[in-house]
Structure formats: C-alpha cells, structure tokens
Design a protein around this motif. Structure first.
Motif, PDB file in Angstrom:
ATOM      1  N   ALA A 140     -37.627  -3.424 -32.950  1.00  0.00           N
ATOM      2  CA  ALA A 140     -37.121  -3.222 -34.309  1.00  0.00           C
ATOM      3  C   ALA A 140     -38.182  -3.628 -35.316  1.00  0.00           C
ATOM      4  N   THR A 141     -38.183  -2.935 -36.457  1.00  0.00           N
ATOM      5  CA  THR A 141     -39.102  -3.258 -37.543  1.00  0.00           C
ATOM      6  C   THR A 141     -38.327  -3.351 -38.847  1.00  0.00           C
ATOM      7  N   GLY A 142     -38.980  -3.838 -39.872  1.00  0.00           N
ATOM      8  CA  GLY A 142     -38.382  -3.939 -41.196  1.00  0.00           C
ATOM      9  C   GLY A 142     -38.656  -2.742 -42.074  1.00  0.00           C
ATOM     10  N   HIS A 143     -39.109  -1.631 -41.487  1.00  0.00           N
ATOM     11  CA  HIS A 143     -39.349  -0.419 -42.279  1.00  0.00           C
ATOM     12  C   HIS A 143     -38.032   0.155 -42.802  1.00  0.00           C
ATOM     13  N   TYR A 144     -38.107   0.703 -43.992  1.00  0.00           N
ATOM     14  CA  TYR A 144     -36.958   1.410 -44.569  1.00  0.00           C
ATOM     15  C   TYR A 144     -37.040   2.877 -44.161  1.00  0.00           C
ATOM     16  N   ILE A 145     -36.436   3.140 -43.008  1.00  0.00           N
ATOM     17  CA  ILE A 145     -36.422   4.462 -42.391  1.00  0.00           C
ATOM     18  C   ILE A 145     -35.102   4.560 -41.638  1.00  0.00           C
ATOM     19  N   GLN A 146     -34.598   5.763 -41.507  1.00  0.00           N
ATOM     20  CA  GLN A 146     -33.411   5.945 -40.680  1.00  0.00           C
ATOM     21  C   GLN A 146     -33.798   6.674 -39.401  1.00  0.00           C
ATOM     22  N   ARG A 147     -33.276   6.187 -38.317  1.00  0.00           N
ATOM     23  CA  ARG A 147     -33.436   6.822 -37.008  1.00  0.00           C
ATOM     24  C   ARG A 147     -32.068   7.380 -36.649  1.00  0.00           C
ATOM     25  N   LYS A 148     -32.015   8.697 -36.491  1.00  0.00           N
ATOM     26  CA  LYS A 148     -30.746   9.342 -36.167  1.00  0.00           C
ATOM     27  C   LYS A 148     -30.910  10.131 -34.873  1.00  0.00           C
ATOM     28  N   ILE A 149     -29.808  10.264 -34.152  1.00  0.00           N
ATOM     29  CA  ILE A 149     -29.844  11.028 -32.915  1.00  0.00           C
ATOM     30  C   ILE A 149     -29.443  12.472 -33.226  1.00  0.00           C
ATOM     31  N   GLY A 150     -30.333  13.386 -32.902  1.00  0.00           N
ATOM     32  CA  GLY A 150     -30.082  14.811 -33.094  1.00  0.00           C
ATOM     33  C   GLY A 150     -29.908  15.500 -31.756  1.00  0.00           C
ATOM     34  N   LEU A 156     -36.601  11.018 -37.020  1.00  0.00           N
ATOM     35  CA  LEU A 156     -36.989  10.166 -38.140  1.00  0.00           C
ATOM     36  C   LEU A 156     -36.450  10.787 -39.426  1.00  0.00           C
ATOM     37  N   HIS A 157     -35.727   9.987 -40.217  1.00  0.00           N
ATOM     38  CA  HIS A 157     -35.163  10.452 -41.487  1.00  0.00           C
ATOM     39  C   HIS A 157     -35.523   9.474 -42.595  1.00  0.00           C
ATOM     40  N   ASP A 161     -32.038   4.396 -49.222  1.00  0.00           N
ATOM     41  CA  ASP A 161     -32.566   4.010 -50.535  1.00  0.00           C
ATOM     42  C   ASP A 161     -33.873   4.768 -50.745  1.00  0.00           C
ATOM     43  N   GLN A 162     -33.820   5.834 -51.512  1.00  0.00           N
ATOM     44  CA  GLN A 162     -35.005   6.683 -51.738  1.00  0.00           C
ATOM     45  C   GLN A 162     -36.168   5.898 -52.356  1.00  0.00           C
ATOM     46  N   ASN A 163     -35.857   4.848 -53.117  1.00  0.00           N
ATOM     47  CA  ASN A 163     -36.904   4.045 -53.747  1.00  0.00           C
ATOM     48  C   ASN A 163     -37.639   3.154 -52.753  1.00  0.00           C
ATOM     49  N   ARG A 164     -37.054   2.911 -51.607  1.00  0.00           N
ATOM     50  CA  ARG A 164     -37.657   2.051 -50.581  1.00  0.00           C
ATOM     51  C   ARG A 164     -38.153   2.850 -49.376  1.00  0.00           C
ATOM     52  N   ASP A 165     -37.913   4.141 -49.353  1.00  0.00           N
ATOM     53  CA  ASP A 165     -38.234   4.964 -48.191  1.00  0.00           C
ATOM     54  C   ASP A 165     -39.695   4.786 -47.756  1.00  0.00           C
ATOM     55  N   GLN A 166     -39.893   4.598 -46.443  1.00  0.00           N
ATOM     56  CA  GLN A 166     -41.235   4.457 -45.876  1.00  0.00           C
ATOM     57  C   GLN A 166     -41.491   5.483 -44.770  1.00  0.00           C
ATOM     58  N   SER A 167     -40.691   6.523 -44.730  1.00  0.00           N
ATOM     59  CA  SER A 167     -40.841   7.514 -43.652  1.00  0.00           C
ATOM     60  C   SER A 167     -42.215   8.174 -43.676  1.00  0.00           C
ATOM     61  N   TYR A 168     -42.827   8.294 -44.842  1.00  0.00           N
ATOM     62  CA  TYR A 168     -44.158   8.910 -44.929  1.00  0.00           C
ATOM     63  C   TYR A 168     -45.206   8.112 -44.170  1.00  0.00           C
ATOM     64  N   PHE A 169     -44.993   6.785 -44.000  1.00  0.00           N
ATOM     65  CA  PHE A 169     -45.932   5.978 -43.229  1.00  0.00           C
ATOM     66  C   PHE A 169     -45.841   6.274 -41.734  1.00  0.00           C
ATOM     67  N   LEU A 185     -32.853  -1.617 -41.320  1.00  0.00           N
ATOM     68  CA  LEU A 185     -32.694  -1.632 -42.772  1.00  0.00           C
ATOM     69  C   LEU A 185     -32.570  -0.232 -43.373  1.00  0.00           C
ATOM     70  N   GLY A 186     -32.812   0.797 -42.589  1.00  0.00           N
ATOM     71  CA  GLY A 186     -32.869   2.161 -43.111  1.00  0.00           C
ATOM     72  C   GLY A 186     -31.598   2.674 -43.733  1.00  0.00           C
ATOM     73  N   HIS A 187     -30.454   2.147 -43.324  1.00  0.00           N
ATOM     74  CA  HIS A 187     -29.173   2.624 -43.841  1.00  0.00           C
ATOM     75  C   HIS A 187     -28.761   1.948 -45.148  1.00  0.00           C
ATOM     76  N   LEU A 188     -29.465   0.884 -45.542  1.00  0.00           N
ATOM     77  CA  LEU A 188     -29.089   0.149 -46.762  1.00  0.00           C
ATOM     78  C   LEU A 188     -29.343   0.994 -48.006  1.00  0.00           C
ATOM     79  N   THR A 189     -28.390   1.005 -48.905  1.00  0.00           N
ATOM     80  CA  THR A 189     -28.544   1.807 -50.127  1.00  0.00           C
ATOM     81  C   THR A 189     -29.336   1.086 -51.211  1.00  0.00           C
ATOM     82  N   SER A 190     -29.560  -0.225 -51.036  1.00  0.00           N
ATOM     83  CA  SER A 190     -30.428  -0.971 -51.937  1.00  0.00           C
ATOM     84  C   SER A 190     -30.903  -2.235 -51.237  1.00  0.00           C
ATOM     85  N   LYS A 191     -32.023  -2.748 -51.677  1.00  0.00           N
ATOM     86  CA  LYS A 191     -32.573  -3.954 -51.059  1.00  0.00           C
ATOM     87  C   LYS A 191     -31.802  -5.148 -51.551  1.00  0.00           C
TER      88      LYS A 191
END
Length: 191
Positions: A140-150, A156-157, A161-169, A185-191
């Motif tokens: 597990a990491t502290g990145h703000y990213i969502q991992r979803k099962i497709g 990777l989603h 919180d669009q302001n915290r999104d780190q998916s580009y990294f 942390l990816g599902h949190l809507t705010s920090k």
C-alpha cells in the motif's frame, strides 16, 4: 467465484490479521495515515522506507521524498503503532536510475519528471519485490489514486479528489503491479 469469507478492505478473503501488507512509507503524512489506518484495522503491517539520498546530507532535509527527517518520522510512526519498519539504502540505485537519467534526458532536450522515473524504476520495481520477499499479500502507498477491478483485472483510475489526484505519476504502472498495489486514500473526496 464464491467466497465463504467476506473480502476485507484490501480485497482479500481473509481476516485483516492474516493479511500482511507492506506500506511504502515516505515519512510524509499520507503514507503515515495509510500505515496507521491499516494497523488500526488489524492488518499485519510492515513499513518500508527507501533512503534515496546520502544520509548525512539528507538529515537536514524535510519534505523531499525519503529524506533524513522524513525517515525518522516514518520510524517514529511505526514505533508508536508497534509494527516493524525497515529502511533500505537505495542511494546508488536512485542516483543511477533516476538522477543520472534525468540529467542525461534533460541535456538531450527532454523534460523528464523524476517522480515518474522513481516510481517505475525504483519504488514499483524493487520495493514491490521486497514486499513479495516479505511474504506480503500486497503493498500500500499514500498516493491519491483509485485502483478498481475491471473486466480484465485491476485498473488505475483518478482519485476521487481531483485536486489531489496523482494518477499521472503512475501512468506506466503495469497490470501485474496493479494487481499487487493498494491505494487506501484514493477514494477520499478531500484530504
């Protein structure tokens, strides 16, 4: 597939106490919160911090990923929450795989992003292998990213919180790596 045991918060059909999770701890607030939350849920947490800089020079640094004071902060969190914490010396690997590559690319006219290189060449390569060597079920990491099962497995989603999104990294994270990674942390809507 039918599960007799419900899935825990990390997606495994077993009790949190029977689920080992390695938490990549940079020493920052986000990874410390992940470690604290997983420990509070009863998971078998192991913290790992990569030392990426010369220890003497890094002691005075604060806020740079895996710098001296941040390593101390990660160790303190692990001690307070009573789970093991290891610091791995990756200074040479980091210099060769990230810093030297950055300098060469920059001089050749490119604009590389060191954090992306570090994630793909150090953190999500060697650190994942270390987690597997420790018989962890996931990392597990502290990145703000969502991992979803497709339909084809883990995806990777963007963070909620669009302001915290780190998916580009982590755009270059492979399917195999995503199967093993968790981003609490990816599902949190705010920090």
């Amino acid at each position: 597939m039918r599960h007799d045991t419900p899935l825990n918060s990390l997606g495994f059909a077993k009790a949190p106490a029977d689920t080992r999770v390695v938490v990549a701890m940079s020493g920052g607030v986000d990874s410390s919160v992940v470690a604290a939350e997983l420990a509070a849920q009863g998971y078998d947490v192991v913290g790992i911090t990569l030392q990426l800089y010369d220890h003497g020079a890094a002691l005075a640094k604060k806020g740079a990923c895996c710098a001296g004071r941040d390593i101390h902060d990660a160790r303190r969190v692990a001690e307070e929450l009573n789970f093991p914490h290891y610091v791995l010396d990756y200074e040479n690997t980091f210099r060769e795989a990230v810093i030297d590559d950055f300098a060469e690319s920059y001089l050749a006219g490119a604009t590389p992003v060191p954090c992306i290189r570090c994630n793909e060449r150090v953190k999500f390569k060697d650190l994942l292998q270390t987690a597997k060597d420790l018989d962890a079920d996931c990392m597990a990491t502290g990145h703000y990213i969502q991992r979803k099962i497709g339909p084809n497995g883990a995806q990777l989603h963007m963070a909620a919180d669009q302001n915290r999104d780190q998916s580009y990294f982590l755009f270059s994270t492979t399917s195999e790596q995503l199967d093993y990674l968790r981003f609490p942390l990816g599902h949190l809507t705010s920090k």
